[in-house]
Structures are given as structure tokens and as C-alpha cells.
Design a protein around this motif. Structure first.
Motif, PDB file in Angstrom:
ATOM      1  N   MET A   1      -2.319 -13.319  47.760  1.00  0.00           N
ATOM      2  CA  MET A   1      -2.584 -12.504  48.925  1.00  0.00           C
ATOM      3  C   MET A   1      -1.877 -11.148  48.804  1.00  0.00           C
ATOM      4  SD  MET A   1      -4.056 -12.403  51.924  1.00  0.00           S
ATOM      5  CE  MET A   1      -4.105 -13.499  53.275  1.00  0.00           C
ATOM      6  N   LYS A   2      -0.663 -11.197  48.265  1.00  0.00           N
ATOM      7  CA  LYS A   2       0.116  -9.968  48.107  1.00  0.00           C
ATOM      8  C   LYS A   2      -0.605  -8.972  47.192  1.00  0.00           C
ATOM      9  CE  LYS A   2       4.483  -8.676  45.965  1.00  0.00           C
ATOM     10  NZ  LYS A   2       5.709  -9.195  45.387  1.00  0.00           N
ATOM     11  N   TYR A   3      -1.187  -9.481  46.122  1.00  0.00           N
ATOM     12  CA  TYR A   3      -1.859  -8.608  45.161  1.00  0.00           C
ATOM     13  C   TYR A   3      -3.173  -8.069  45.719  1.00  0.00           C
ATOM     14  CZ  TYR A   3       1.641 -10.516  42.043  1.00  0.00           C
ATOM     15  OH  TYR A   3       2.830 -10.868  41.480  1.00  0.00           O
ATOM     16  N   ILE A   4      -3.847  -8.868  46.519  1.00  0.00           N
ATOM     17  CA  ILE A   4      -5.099  -8.402  47.134  1.00  0.00           C
ATOM     18  C   ILE A   4      -4.813  -7.244  48.081  1.00  0.00           C
ATOM     19  CG2 ILE A   4      -6.957  -9.052  48.711  1.00  0.00           C
ATOM     20  CD1 ILE A   4      -6.758 -11.884  47.519  1.00  0.00           C
ATOM     21  N   ILE A   5      -3.763  -7.379  48.884  1.00  0.00           N
ATOM     22  CA  ILE A   5      -3.390  -6.315  49.813  1.00  0.00           C
ATOM     23  C   ILE A   5      -2.992  -5.057  49.046  1.00  0.00           C
ATOM     24  CG2 ILE A   5      -1.754  -5.648  51.615  1.00  0.00           C
ATOM     25  CD1 ILE A   5      -1.648  -8.644  52.388  1.00  0.00           C
ATOM     26  N   THR A   6      -2.252  -5.224  47.972  1.00  0.00           N
ATOM     27  CA  THR A   6      -1.845  -4.082  47.156  1.00  0.00           C
ATOM     28  C   THR A   6      -3.056  -3.380  46.544  1.00  0.00           C
ATOM     29  OG1 THR A   6       0.212  -5.234  46.637  1.00  0.00           O
ATOM     30  CG2 THR A   6      -0.377  -3.362  45.242  1.00  0.00           C
ATOM     31  N   ILE A   7      -3.999  -4.145  46.047  1.00  0.00           N
ATOM     32  CA  ILE A   7      -5.203  -3.557  45.449  1.00  0.00           C
ATOM     33  C   ILE A   7      -6.019  -2.810  46.491  1.00  0.00           C
ATOM     34  CG2 ILE A   7      -7.428  -4.140  44.405  1.00  0.00           C
ATOM     35  CD1 ILE A   7      -5.924  -6.379  42.884  1.00  0.00           C
ATOM     36  N   ILE A   8      -6.190  -3.404  47.677  1.00  0.00           N
ATOM     37  CA  ILE A   8      -6.938  -2.736  48.745  1.00  0.00           C
ATOM     38  C   ILE A   8      -6.255  -1.435  49.139  1.00  0.00           C
ATOM     39  CG2 ILE A   8      -7.634  -2.909  51.169  1.00  0.00           C
ATOM     40  CD1 ILE A   8      -8.063  -5.921  50.678  1.00  0.00           C
ATOM     41  N   THR A   9      -4.941  -1.442  49.225  1.00  0.00           N
ATOM     42  CA  THR A   9      -4.195  -0.236  49.598  1.00  0.00           C
ATOM     43  C   THR A   9      -4.345   0.848  48.545  1.00  0.00           C
ATOM     44  OG1 THR A   9      -2.604  -1.619  50.781  1.00  0.00           O
ATOM     45  CG2 THR A   9      -1.920   0.636  50.259  1.00  0.00           C
ATOM     46  N   ILE A  10      -4.238   0.491  47.278  1.00  0.00           N
ATOM     47  CA  ILE A  10      -4.367   1.480  46.205  1.00  0.00           C
ATOM     48  C   ILE A  10      -5.778   2.061  46.167  1.00  0.00           C
ATOM     49  CG2 ILE A  10      -4.383   1.746  43.686  1.00  0.00           C
ATOM     50  CD1 ILE A  10      -2.022  -0.248  43.639  1.00  0.00           C
ATOM     51  N   ALA A  36     -13.895   6.084  54.653  1.00  0.00           N
ATOM     52  CA  ALA A  36     -13.890   4.715  54.134  1.00  0.00           C
ATOM     53  C   ALA A  36     -12.477   4.297  53.717  1.00  0.00           C
ATOM     54  CB  ALA A  36     -14.844   4.591  52.957  1.00  0.00           C
ATOM     55  N   GLY A  37     -11.745   5.204  53.112  1.00  0.00           N
ATOM     56  CA  GLY A  37     -10.367   4.894  52.724  1.00  0.00           C
ATOM     57  C   GLY A  37      -9.473   4.665  53.922  1.00  0.00           C
ATOM     58  N   THR A  38      -9.629   5.489  54.939  1.00  0.00           N
ATOM     59  CA  THR A  38      -8.837   5.324  56.153  1.00  0.00           C
ATOM     60  C   THR A  38      -9.185   4.017  56.859  1.00  0.00           C
ATOM     61  OG1 THR A  38      -8.781   7.726  56.405  1.00  0.00           O
ATOM     62  CG2 THR A  38      -8.188   6.425  58.327  1.00  0.00           C
ATOM     63  N   ALA A  39     -10.473   3.709  56.955  1.00  0.00           N
ATOM     64  CA  ALA A  39     -10.902   2.460  57.588  1.00  0.00           C
ATOM     65  C   ALA A  39     -10.393   1.247  56.814  1.00  0.00           C
ATOM     66  CB  ALA A  39     -12.425   2.427  57.685  1.00  0.00           C
ATOM     67  N   ALA A  40     -10.420   1.328  55.497  1.00  0.00           N
ATOM     68  CA  ALA A  40      -9.924   0.206  54.689  1.00  0.00           C
ATOM     69  C   ALA A  40      -8.435  -0.013  54.919  1.00  0.00           C
ATOM     70  CB  ALA A  40     -10.201   0.454  53.212  1.00  0.00           C
ATOM     71  N   LEU A  41      -7.686   1.076  55.052  1.00  0.00           N
ATOM     72  CA  LEU A  41      -6.250   0.937  55.297  1.00  0.00           C
ATOM     73  C   LEU A  41      -5.967   0.287  56.642  1.00  0.00           C
ATOM     74  CD1 LEU A  41      -4.548   4.215  54.064  1.00  0.00           C
ATOM     75  CD2 LEU A  41      -4.127   1.913  53.283  1.00  0.00           C
ATOM     76  N   PHE A  42      -6.593   0.808  57.685  1.00  0.00           N
ATOM     77  CA  PHE A  42      -6.226   0.378  59.024  1.00  0.00           C
ATOM     78  C   PHE A  42      -7.002  -0.828  59.530  1.00  0.00           C
ATOM     79  CE2 PHE A  42      -4.713   4.746  58.901  1.00  0.00           C
ATOM     80  CZ  PHE A  42      -3.394   4.531  59.275  1.00  0.00           C
ATOM     81  N   LEU A  43      -8.170  -1.103  58.990  1.00  0.00           N
ATOM     82  CA  LEU A  43      -8.955  -2.231  59.480  1.00  0.00           C
ATOM     83  C   LEU A  43      -8.935  -3.437  58.543  1.00  0.00           C
ATOM     84  CD1 LEU A  43     -12.041  -0.321  60.900  1.00  0.00           C
ATOM     85  CD2 LEU A  43     -10.053  -1.188  62.130  1.00  0.00           C
ATOM     86  N   VAL A  44      -8.486  -3.239  57.306  1.00  0.00           N
ATOM     87  CA  VAL A  44      -8.464  -4.359  56.360  1.00  0.00           C
ATOM     88  C   VAL A  44      -7.039  -4.615  55.857  1.00  0.00           C
ATOM     89  CG1 VAL A  44      -9.356  -5.239  54.178  1.00  0.00           C
ATOM     90  CG2 VAL A  44     -10.831  -3.873  55.637  1.00  0.00           C
ATOM     91  N   ALA A  45      -6.419  -3.622  55.230  1.00  0.00           N
ATOM     92  CA  ALA A  45      -5.119  -3.832  54.593  1.00  0.00           C
ATOM     93  C   ALA A  45      -4.007  -4.114  55.608  1.00  0.00           C
ATOM     94  CB  ALA A  45      -4.756  -2.617  53.747  1.00  0.00           C
ATOM     95  N   MET A  46      -3.954  -3.335  56.692  1.00  0.00           N
ATOM     96  CA  MET A  46      -2.873  -3.531  57.652  1.00  0.00           C
ATOM     97  C   MET A  46      -2.954  -4.889  58.363  1.00  0.00           C
ATOM     98  SD  MET A  46      -1.541  -1.102  60.739  1.00  0.00           S
ATOM     99  CE  MET A  46      -1.357   0.297  59.664  1.00  0.00           C
TER     100      MET A  46
END
Length: 83
Positions: A1-10, A36-46
Motif C-alpha cells: 500500500m505504501k508503494y502504491i501511494i508513493t507511485i500515485i504521488t510521484i 488531473a495531477g491535482t485531482a489525483a493528489l487530493f482525491l486518491v493519494a491523500m
């Protein structure tokens, strides 16, 4: 899970950076990459990060109740009348 979050953030930061590097003639496309990058950060990664970090923790320990405020201030607990 940690690596998935890191990949999504990068990937999200990469998308935002790529959106800023596009030329002015491609403004519509650049806005899409930035959005799309902003949405991925705040709606998926966070939310994934918050879910991962809050597993097994009691929410009552983090709420500002009168008892918790007194503990933080180092004051003794307030006695009620019937005790």
C-alpha cells in the motif's frame, strides 16, 4: 500500500510539472494535466494515505473534549458533584 501511494504521488506531481512545461499553444492540454495531477493528489493519494495511517487508532483520542484538553494542559480531571 505504501508503494502504491508513493507511485500515485510521484505520477501526480509529474503530471502537474509536465502541464506547466507545455507551450502556450497547448493550453487546454496543459490545464488537463495540471487538473488531473491535482485531482489525483487530493482525491486518491491523500485519502489512501489517511486510511493507511489511521488504521487501529481511536478517534476519541484525537477529539478536543474537555477531558482531553485538561490532559494536555496537565490539570487534574474535573470532579462531578455525585462523586
Amino acid at each position: 500500500m505504501k508503494y502504491i501511494i508513493t507511485i500515485i504521488t510521484i505520477v501526480a506531481f509529474g503530471s502537474i510539472a509536465y502541464g506547466f512545461t507545455l507551450e502556450e499553444s497547448e493550453t487546454q492540454l496543459s490545464h488537463k494535466y495540471i487538473g488531473a495531477g491535482t485531482a489525483a493528489l487530493f482525491l486518491v493519494a491523500m485519502p489512501l494515505f489517511l486510511y493507511k495511517e489511521s488504521k487501529g487508532k481511536k478517534m476519541n483520542d484525537y477529539m478536543l473534549t474537555e477531558e482531553n484538553v485538561r490532559k494536555m494542559q496537565g490539570k487534574p480531571p474535573k470532579k462531578t458533584e455525585n462523586q
